[in-house]
Design a protein around this motif. Structure first.
Motif, PDB file in Angstrom:
ATOM      1  N   ALA A 123     -10.946  52.779   5.270  1.00  0.00           N
ATOM      2  CA  ALA A 123     -10.570  53.097   3.893  1.00  0.00           C
ATOM      3  C   ALA A 123     -11.519  54.113   3.273  1.00  0.00           C
ATOM      4  O   ALA A 123     -11.120  54.941   2.460  1.00  0.00           O
ATOM      5  N   ARG A 124     -12.792  54.063   3.665  1.00  0.00           N
ATOM      6  CA  ARG A 124     -13.760  55.021   3.111  1.00  0.00           C
ATOM      7  C   ARG A 124     -13.362  56.462   3.424  1.00  0.00           C
ATOM      8  O   ARG A 124     -13.453  57.350   2.590  1.00  0.00           O
ATOM      9  N   GLU A 125     -12.874  56.638   4.659  1.00  0.00           N
ATOM     10  CA  GLU A 125     -12.473  57.992   5.060  1.00  0.00           C
ATOM     11  C   GLU A 125     -11.244  58.452   4.274  1.00  0.00           C
ATOM     12  O   GLU A 125     -11.164  59.600   3.851  1.00  0.00           O
ATOM     13  N   TYR A 126     -10.304  57.506   4.047  1.00  0.00           N
ATOM     14  CA  TYR A 126      -9.124  57.864   3.259  1.00  0.00           C
ATOM     15  C   TYR A 126      -9.543  58.323   1.869  1.00  0.00           C
ATOM     16  O   TYR A 126      -9.035  59.319   1.351  1.00  0.00           O
ATOM     17  N   LEU A 131      -7.880  63.851  -0.956  1.00  0.00           N
ATOM     18  CA  LEU A 131      -7.486  65.050  -1.709  1.00  0.00           C
ATOM     19  C   LEU A 131      -7.536  66.286  -0.824  1.00  0.00           C
ATOM     20  O   LEU A 131      -6.642  67.126  -0.849  1.00  0.00           O
ATOM     21  N   GLU A 132      -8.568  66.357  -0.002  1.00  0.00           N
ATOM     22  CA  GLU A 132      -8.744  67.561   0.821  1.00  0.00           C
ATOM     23  C   GLU A 132      -7.662  67.682   1.901  1.00  0.00           C
ATOM     24  O   GLU A 132      -7.090  68.750   2.127  1.00  0.00           O
ATOM     25  N   ARG A 133      -7.337  66.549   2.545  1.00  0.00           N
ATOM     26  CA  ARG A 133      -6.395  66.595   3.664  1.00  0.00           C
ATOM     27  C   ARG A 133      -4.944  66.705   3.213  1.00  0.00           C
ATOM     28  O   ARG A 133      -4.122  67.311   3.899  1.00  0.00           O
ATOM     29  N   THR A 134      -4.596  66.058   2.084  1.00  0.00           N
ATOM     30  CA  THR A 134      -3.192  66.021   1.711  1.00  0.00           C
ATOM     31  C   THR A 134      -2.876  66.826   0.462  1.00  0.00           C
ATOM     32  O   THR A 134      -1.727  67.169   0.245  1.00  0.00           O
ATOM     33  N   GLY A 135      -3.855  67.108  -0.381  1.00  0.00           N
ATOM     34  CA  GLY A 135      -3.574  67.813  -1.627  1.00  0.00           C
ATOM     35  C   GLY A 135      -3.017  66.921  -2.714  1.00  0.00           C
ATOM     36  O   GLY A 135      -2.633  67.406  -3.767  1.00  0.00           O
ATOM     37  N   VAL A 140      -3.626  56.682  -3.608  1.00  0.00           N
ATOM     38  CA  VAL A 140      -2.682  55.678  -3.121  1.00  0.00           C
ATOM     39  C   VAL A 140      -1.457  56.354  -2.502  1.00  0.00           C
ATOM     40  O   VAL A 140      -0.991  55.981  -1.414  1.00  0.00           O
ATOM     41  N   ALA A 141      -0.945  57.410  -3.210  1.00  0.00           N
ATOM     42  CA  ALA A 141       0.198  58.141  -2.655  1.00  0.00           C
ATOM     43  C   ALA A 141      -0.183  58.804  -1.346  1.00  0.00           C
ATOM     44  O   ALA A 141       0.610  58.838  -0.396  1.00  0.00           O
ATOM     45  N   ALA A 142      -1.413  59.333  -1.277  1.00  0.00           N
ATOM     46  CA  ALA A 142      -1.859  59.970  -0.041  1.00  0.00           C
ATOM     47  C   ALA A 142      -1.891  58.965   1.100  1.00  0.00           C
ATOM     48  O   ALA A 142      -1.514  59.288   2.231  1.00  0.00           O
ATOM     49  N   VAL A 143      -2.317  57.736   0.805  1.00  0.00           N
ATOM     50  CA  VAL A 143      -2.398  56.734   1.877  1.00  0.00           C
ATOM     51  C   VAL A 143      -1.008  56.296   2.305  1.00  0.00           C
ATOM     52  O   VAL A 143      -0.684  56.297   3.498  1.00  0.00           O
ATOM     53  N   ILE A 144      -0.143  55.953   1.315  1.00  0.00           N
ATOM     54  CA  ILE A 144       1.121  55.335   1.730  1.00  0.00           C
ATOM     55  C   ILE A 144       2.100  56.347   2.287  1.00  0.00           C
ATOM     56  O   ILE A 144       2.974  55.969   3.060  1.00  0.00           O
ATOM     57  N   LEU A 145       2.006  57.619   1.920  1.00  0.00           N
ATOM     58  CA  LEU A 145       3.011  58.568   2.413  1.00  0.00           C
ATOM     59  C   LEU A 145       2.447  59.577   3.401  1.00  0.00           C
ATOM     60  O   LEU A 145       3.197  60.359   3.962  1.00  0.00           O
ATOM     61  N   ASP A 146       1.141  59.604   3.610  1.00  0.00           N
ATOM     62  CA  ASP A 146       0.611  60.540   4.595  1.00  0.00           C
ATOM     63  C   ASP A 146      -0.128  59.790   5.698  1.00  0.00           C
ATOM     64  O   ASP A 146       0.341  59.728   6.833  1.00  0.00           O
ATOM     65  N   PHE A 147      -1.262  59.170   5.347  1.00  0.00           N
ATOM     66  CA  PHE A 147      -2.044  58.507   6.392  1.00  0.00           C
ATOM     67  C   PHE A 147      -1.274  57.361   7.025  1.00  0.00           C
ATOM     68  O   PHE A 147      -1.327  57.149   8.228  1.00  0.00           O
TER      69      PHE A 147
END
Lengths: 184, 146
Positions: A123-126, A131-135, A140-147
């Motif tokens: 989770a720390r890495e997420y 922001l940097e990896r997904t924009g 939370v949105a970055a985790v559930i829809l990207d990672f």
């Protein structure tokens, strides 16, 4: 932390009321109290995403229950409401099992880390790279829809299956067949 | 389904548009602020449910919106899978986001690559699915009368 325990106690009381009360509309309201307590808990634990979902879903659930109850029946006929001797043994068994379960869970939970100190390092890495990896500014949105997109696909499949199940059970053709053939 | 009193109807007419607008806002800004496709979709469904509870409906409109909402729900699911498959086709992996769609400008509306369209797909799917469930559970033609 104390407010969490107060909410937990209110939830347990409301859940017991929802099981035991005879008026189904009141039972639906008690179930709503459980759901909204969970929403308040999410706000206290600083999880606004979950709180929004919980509030809207709980509101809609109570509306569903109310719409169905107002169109069918209002009293739960399965609750006996008086003492019966054959219920003593199951009750004793439930209480015994519950106490044993509570003791074992208490021992298991004592080994967990402190509240708010997760053991998961991923989770720390997420959080650091979201922001940097997904924009996406909302992590939370970055985790559930990207990672963890696969998890969201599975969740969407669960909802799809639930909707298909409801539509299949409630469709008119199947019911007419059932009532004409199996009623006698 | 029978409608409700004029008081409820006037309030419902005022609120339904705002609910729909707020739902679409939650969907569109899911990658910037709390919320997302699921919460926004439920709000959109709530706007439709409010209108059909307040104004009532007759059997053939119920059947039409039932068919339409289950079709739209499936289309939302297909759109979500297609968005994920685009990553597989364009780069290498299912659900590949940044390399396929680009990240856009962070903190602006067009950012996050796949996250915004995926939120929209999930919003369509959840909204239509819940409205279909509501029609199946609450509408008059489905309900048993014993």
């Amino acid at each position: 932390m104390i407010e969490l325990y107060v909410l937990l106690a209110a939830m347990i009381v409301a859940a017991l009321v929802a099981i035991e009360i005879k008026d189904l509309l009141a039972a639906a309201v008690a179930l709503g109290i459980v759901g909204f307590s969970v929403a308040i808990m999410f706000i206290l634990l600083q999880a606004p995403d979950l709180a929004i979902v919980q509030v809207v879903v709980e509101t809609l659930t109570v509306v569903f229950f109310a719409a169905v109850i107002l169109r069918t029946t209002n009293s739960d006929t399965t609750i006996a409401g008086r003492f019966r001797h054959e219920l003593i043994f199951p009750t004793v068994m439930y209480v015994t099992f519950g106490l044993v379960f509570l003791v074992l869970v208490g021992r298991a939970l004592a080994g967990l880390p402190e509240f708010g100190n997760p053991t998961m390092l991923v989770a720390r890495e997420y959080i650091a790279l979201g922001l940097e990896r997904t924009g996406a500014a909302n992590v939370v949105a970055a985790v559930i829809l990207d990672f963890r997109g696969y998890d969201t696909l599975g969740e969407a499949t669960v909802l799809f299956t639930a909707v298909i199940g409801v539509l299949t059970l409630m469709r008119r053709a199947g019911r007419r067949e059932l009532t004409s053939e199996n009623r006698n | 389904m029978r409608g409700m009193s004029p008081v409820v109807q006037v309030i419902a007419r005022l609120l339904a548009g705002l609910l729909f607008l707020f739902g679409t806002y939650i969907v569109m800004h899911g990658h910037l602020t709390p919320g997302g496709g699921f919460a926004g979709g439920v709000l959109v469904a709530a706007a439709f449910i409010l209108m059909s509870l307040a104004f009532g409906s007759v059997e053939h409109t119920e059947r039409n919106s039932y068919t339409l909402s289950s079709v739209v729900e499936s289309l939302g699911g297909v759109l979500f899978v297609c968005l994920a498959l685009a990553g597989y086709v364009a780069v290498a992996y299912f659900f590949q986001n940044a390399a396929t769609y680009g990240t856009g400008t962070p903190l602006k509306l067009i950012s996050g690559g796949m996250i915004l369209p995926a939120n929209i797909a999930i919003g369509i799917k959840v909204g239509a699915g819940l409205f279909a469930v509501f029609l199946a559970l609450g509408a008059s033609r489905f309900v048993m009368k014993d």
